[in-house]
Motif scaffolding. Structure first.
Motif, PDB file in Angstrom:
ATOM      1  N   ARG A 216      38.538  44.276  35.197  1.00  0.00           N
ATOM      2  CA  ARG A 216      37.538  43.212  35.393  1.00  0.00           C
ATOM      3  C   ARG A 216      36.378  43.627  36.130  1.00  0.00           C
ATOM      4  N   LYS A 217      36.706  44.295  37.113  1.00  0.00           N
ATOM      5  CA  LYS A 217      35.718  44.909  37.883  1.00  0.00           C
ATOM      6  C   LYS A 217      34.599  45.823  37.140  1.00  0.00           C
TER       7      LYS A 217
ATOM      8  N   ARG B 245      48.780  44.322  36.487  1.00  0.00           N
ATOM      9  CA  ARG B 245      47.753  43.686  37.142  1.00  0.00           C
ATOM     10  C   ARG B 245      46.772  44.671  37.980  1.00  0.00           C
ATOM     11  N   ARG B 246      47.431  45.715  38.235  1.00  0.00           N
ATOM     12  CA  ARG B 246      46.275  46.830  38.956  1.00  0.00           C
ATOM     13  C   ARG B 246      45.230  47.042  37.755  1.00  0.00           C
ATOM     14  N   LYS B 247      45.708  47.296  36.665  1.00  0.00           N
ATOM     15  CA  LYS B 247      44.783  47.723  35.618  1.00  0.00           C
ATOM     16  C   LYS B 247      44.091  46.552  35.154  1.00  0.00           C
ATOM     17  N   TYR B 248      44.384  45.283  35.296  1.00  0.00           N
ATOM     18  CA  TYR B 248      43.800  44.056  34.977  1.00  0.00           C
ATOM     19  C   TYR B 248      42.563  43.985  36.261  1.00  0.00           C
ATOM     20  N   ARG B 249      42.745  44.356  37.339  1.00  0.00           N
ATOM     21  CA  ARG B 249      41.962  44.031  38.370  1.00  0.00           C
ATOM     22  C   ARG B 249      40.647  45.305  38.208  1.00  0.00           C
ATOM     23  N   LYS B 250      41.238  46.391  37.828  1.00  0.00           N
ATOM     24  CA  LYS B 250      40.288  47.593  37.663  1.00  0.00           C
ATOM     25  C   LYS B 250      39.259  47.244  36.461  1.00  0.00           C
TER      26      LYS B 250
ATOM     27  N   PHE C 264      41.070  36.858  29.878  1.00  0.00           N
ATOM     28  CA  PHE C 264      41.819  37.465  30.772  1.00  0.00           C
ATOM     29  C   PHE C 264      43.406  37.533  30.669  1.00  0.00           C
TER      30      PHE C 264
ATOM     31  N   LEU D 184      46.119  40.619  30.070  1.00  0.00           N
ATOM     32  CA  LEU D 184      46.929  40.778  30.902  1.00  0.00           C
ATOM     33  C   LEU D 184      48.571  40.911  30.024  1.00  0.00           C
TER      34      LEU D 184
END
Length: 277
Positions: free
Chosen positions: A233-234, A226-231, A215, A219
């Protein structure tokens, strides 16, 4: 557009064809695949293609386009045609060719196995053309209901990523650079290894450093978005844990990490150097 396939140069694949098998062995598995648009195409007989970043090869020749009036028609160029043709290459999920005027265009499938073309810039920026001009490459067939059984599911090409997850990543990451796709695949591979060993605490904890590194690598390669990262991952977790048994296994995996502290590394780029076992 449902089920539209690239039909140029169809060859009925013979699984027992010694000549075909020998020819395929000279190419790495990651370079092999079918050119198809959507999962409906899995039921069609399709040409095997090899993408070497410069040309797309088939067992009968190279993929090219031939101009007919104002249209460009996909063909397989075996060197024996007397008609002018232009080689096609796969570039970030698009079939691209350069005509006699040096105009770079993308090939767009239409109904009834007809094709249109448009300047590459339009294909990349126009929302409708961006969707229509995408091609899936080197993805396994949709596993269907069989892929929902058990924790590990179906992985026909043995690349460490479950086939339905691999197809999902192939769609969401089509416009991403190669290094970002590699990072996404590492996330999925480690996630699959954790899932396969969900009830073995020792193995899951041993995988934890690689899971965190995958991850962090993603990143880093997305410029710390980080917005793209969270999206991402979800989305991957929703696909990876898509049955009751898999969600139950996910909860078991999470239980091993209670009270654990994670230090922040100084060099995020170095996180991309780990090797998936």
């Amino acid at each position: 557009m449902q089920g539209q396939c690239l039909q140029a140069g169809i060859v009925q694949k013979l699984d027992k064809s010694e000549k075909l098998q020998q020819w395929l062995k000279q190419w790495p598995p990651k370079k092999r695949g079918y050119l198809v648009v959507l999962s409906d195409c899995d039921q069609h007989p399709q040409q095997d293609w090899i993408n070497n970043d410069e040309q797309v090869f088939g067992t009968q020749g190279t993929l090219a386009v031939m101009k007919f009036r104002n249209r460009f028609i996909p063909i397989v160029n075996n060197g024996r045609s007397r008609f002018k043709s232009y080689p096609v290459k796969l570039e970030q999920g698009r079939l691209v060719f350069q005509d006699q005027k040096k105009q770079v265009s993308c090939l767009i499938p239409k109904n009834n196995f007809r094709f249109e073309h448009a300047p590459l810039e339009q294909c990349q920026n126009d929302p409708e053309l961006k969707k229509l001009s995408r091609w899936l490459y080197a993805l396994p067939p949709e596993p269907g209901e069989e892929g929902l059984s058990g924790l590990v599911g179906i992985d026909l090409d043995q690349d460490g990523i479950r086939d339905d997850v691999q197809r999902f990543i192939g769609v969401i990451a089509q416009d991403e650079p190669a290094e970002v796709k590699e990072a996404i695949n590492k996330v999925a591979i480690i996630g699959q290894q954790e899932l396969a060993n969900a009830y073995d605490e020792t193995t899951v904890l041993a995988l934890f450093p690689q899971a965190i590194a995958s991850f962090r690598c993603y990143l880093h390669r997305t410029k710390d978005d980080r917005r793209k990262y969270r999206k991402l991952r979800k989305e991957i977790e929703a696909k990876l844990y898509n049955t009751y048994d898999r969600l139950k296994a996910k909860n078991q995996i999470n239980s091993y990490f209670g009270g654990m502290t994670i230090s922040r590394p100084d060099d995020y780029e170095a996180q991309c150097n780990f090797q998936n076992e």
